[in-house]
Write an enzyme that holds these catalytic residues in place. Sequence first.
Site, mmCIF file in Angstrom:
data_model
loop_
_atom_site.group_PDB
_atom_site.id
_atom_site.type_symbol
_atom_site.label_atom_id
_atom_site.label_comp_id
_atom_site.label_asym_id
_atom_site.label_seq_id
_atom_site.Cartn_x
_atom_site.Cartn_y
_atom_site.Cartn_z
ATOM 1 N N LYS A 1 -9.693 13.301 8.371
ATOM 2 C CA LYS A 1 -9.151 12.981 9.687
ATOM 3 C C LYS A 1 -9.101 14.229 10.568
ATOM 4 C CE LYS A 1 -6.001 9.359 7.987
ATOM 5 N NZ LYS A 1 -6.457 8.222 8.809
ATOM 6 N N ASP B 1 -11.974 7.246 4.420
ATOM 7 C CA ASP B 1 -10.710 7.046 5.137
ATOM 8 C C ASP B 1 -10.343 5.566 5.236
ATOM 9 O OD1 ASP B 1 -8.431 7.857 6.460
ATOM 10 O OD2 ASP B 1 -9.376 7.848 8.442
ATOM 11 N N ARG C 1 -7.379 -0.244 1.530
ATOM 12 C CA ARG C 1 -7.886 -1.528 1.039
ATOM 13 C C ARG C 1 -8.395 -1.418 -0.400
ATOM 14 N NH1 ARG C 1 -11.832 -1.654 6.025
ATOM 15 N NH2 ARG C 1 -9.999 -0.531 6.765
ATOM 16 N N ASP D 1 -2.407 10.688 3.421
ATOM 17 C CA ASP D 1 -3.796 10.299 3.664
ATOM 18 C C ASP D 1 -4.481 11.332 4.548
ATOM 19 O OD1 ASP D 1 -6.208 9.023 3.936
ATOM 20 O OD2 ASP D 1 -5.494 7.605 5.450
ATOM 21 N N ASP E 1 1.854 6.745 5.437
ATOM 22 C CA ASP E 1 0.853 5.736 5.098
ATOM 23 C C ASP E 1 1.247 4.934 3.860
ATOM 24 O OD1 ASP E 1 -1.463 4.445 5.823
ATOM 25 O OD2 ASP E 1 -2.807 5.812 4.769
ATOM 26 N N LYS F 1 0.853 -1.192 0.000
ATOM 27 C CA LYS F 1 0.000 0.000 0.000
ATOM 28 C C LYS F 1 0.886 1.238 0.000
ATOM 29 C CE LYS F 1 -2.878 2.701 3.179
ATOM 30 N NZ LYS F 1 -3.492 2.750 4.530
#
Length: 500
Positions: free
Chosen positions: A278, A348, A352, A271, A289, A266
């Site tokens: 966030k 968020d 995935r 992010d 991230d 990933k």
Amino acid sequence: MSGAAKITFGSLSPPNGEAVVVFVGADLKPAPAVTDRFGDLEPLIRAAAKAANFRGVQKTALDILAPANLSAARLVVVGVAPGKDGAPLDFVMMGGFTFGKVTGAQKVAAAFEPPSGSWDAAAGADFALGLRLRGYRFNKYKTRKKEPPEEEPPAPPEFVIETGDPHAMRAAAVDRLAVADGVELARDLVNEPPNVLYPAEFANRAKELEKLGVEVNVLDEKAMAKLGMNALLGVGRGSARDSRLVTMRWSGPRAKRTKPIAVVGKGVCFDSGGISIKPSAGMEDMKGDMGGAACVIGLVHALAARKAKANVVGVIGLVENMPDGDAIRPGDILTSMSGQTIEIVNTDAEGRLVLADALWYAQQTFAPRALIDLATLTGAITVALGQEYAGLFSNNDELAQRLIAAGQETGEKVWRLPLGSAYDKLIDSKFADMKNTGGRHGGSITAAQFLQRFVKDTPWAHLDVAGTAMGSPSSDINPSWGSGWGVRLLNRLIADCYEG
């Protein structure tokens, strides 16, 4: 890597460095070879040990300044006797510990001889690896006011590891130092600021592996759209920076022409959370991230640098997750490369989505015999395991056990967590094949269940490294915010199980 130590190997000789390192057990006696070369140091060590209550136990040291009858400015005595837990010596950790005890010295002679018995070349190579890992610094963006103006920052320390057979130790260290290079590369990537390391630049860093003989291919947004990677592309829609997918293939010399091992990372270069933004406190840490993708690049670098006899392909999905008028929204439905549809309930939960298409692409393109992904995927894994273990999820017991064994050997430990149909139901959607989060409970597990829907029959393992790849605690071998976690783990896995 501005603070990396320079390491050479030499024969035992009279001390010519600012500091000399020797090793003692509970009896406080250095090795006979050390006494032959440096003179009888035992009385000096005993006197200083009595004053400092030093008992020669592992992870303890005695620093003797201006030692009598020794030309060096310092004598650093490192204990190697078993502690209460009776654990065997970890030479990598011992190297890092030793580095931390010679702060300020510019030249260090380490007499790598045990108080009794012998240490082989592999032990010395591990010791050198520990020195390198502890010596890492990321200072490229610091400016220093020099007082007086002509004063320069101190040079990195130079270590001479002195042993009876420097040639064997030097040969054994080649592979270890290649792994150190890979770890340091991964650390550099995680530590870089997001205005410098965005998806296109990350892909450029991967292209540099071509110098080592790695076959690197970069897909831009047009190519990914043609392949139907709408999950990955959806994450990057709110960013001014275009997304990328990079493959890096290393086919080692004389390796058996079997199906490759695929390692998928990933790579969310920043992010913000997207529309589901966030909180501002701590958001700067979200530059890390992409720790999974950083590990994949570091691993491929290590394998190529040591000319591993293995066929390995690294795949990294590189995006920025930003809020924008074109960003994906909660309620949107995306069609992944696999054809499965995904309802977005939280923007968020983006990593995935990136992995869904990257995993599918890896299987479709390379037909691997094993598939491993790494991702700073969930905060829930840190709640469950802290920062001591990464979470392990797998559809294959043999692969899981191999990862657990490699973790024990390297100290990059993993803990297996369950998968099951009850958890899988939590990500069923009313409007699509699945939704991208299963709610608060079991968050790391439902994230893994999501990924499993994009895995065919391939033996697969998912490593959630949110607690270990960034913001990691300092240790004997890691002084860095970005740890490079996973490079040593997967290098050992490949060396032990897939090389030859």
